[in-house]
Design an enzyme around this catalytic site. Sequence first.
Site, PDB file in Angstrom:
ATOM      1  N   ASP A   8       0.823  -1.208   0.000  1.00 54.74           N
ATOM      2  CA  ASP A   8       0.000   0.000   0.000  1.00 54.74           C
ATOM      3  C   ASP A   8       0.859   1.261   0.000  1.00 54.74           C
ATOM      4  O   ASP A   8       2.079   1.201   0.085  1.00 54.74           O
ATOM      5  CB  ASP A   8      -0.948   0.011   1.194  1.00 54.74           C
ATOM      6  CG  ASP A   8      -0.215  -0.092   2.522  1.00 54.74           C
ATOM      7  OD1 ASP A   8       0.902  -0.624   2.560  1.00 54.74           O
ATOM      8  OD2 ASP A   8      -0.755   0.362   3.532  1.00 54.74           O
ATOM      9  N   GLU A  72      -0.774  -1.531   5.698  1.00 57.63           N
ATOM     10  CA  GLU A  72       0.349  -1.126   6.548  1.00 57.63           C
ATOM     11  C   GLU A  72       0.361   0.378   6.816  1.00 57.63           C
ATOM     12  O   GLU A  72       0.621   0.817   7.932  1.00 57.63           O
ATOM     13  CB  GLU A  72       1.674  -1.576   5.908  1.00 57.63           C
ATOM     14  CG  GLU A  72       2.887  -1.349   6.774  1.00 57.63           C
ATOM     15  CD  GLU A  72       3.563  -0.014   6.511  1.00 57.63           C
ATOM     16  OE1 GLU A  72       4.371   0.389   7.366  1.00 57.63           O
ATOM     17  OE2 GLU A  72       3.291   0.621   5.476  1.00 57.63           O
TER      18      GLU A  72
END
Length: 98
Positions: A8, A72
């Site tokens: 991400d 994350e």
Amino acid sequence: MLVYGHYDVQPVEPLELWHSGPFDPVIKDGKIFARGSADDKGQVYMHVKALETMVATNSLPTNIKFIIEGEEEIGSPSLATFIKANKELLKADVILIK
């Protein structure tokens, strides 16, 4: 071995501060710039390709498991629940966090 990685990127807001689309690659001074293109994606890919090579050459010395997640940058809110629900599946002697 358990390998952890994420794919991400930071949220794009505020959008008005972008000089180009936040997900559009841009060429500057002959170089390609692409938001989030390197943040752990290269490392995750490297581990997947290493596994692929070891399988192809019959040189895999151990079992390898992957956790690759996309939360994350916001604190991985689902990760703890997933780990608790899958303790046996994720059991490993070594964990590589990259």
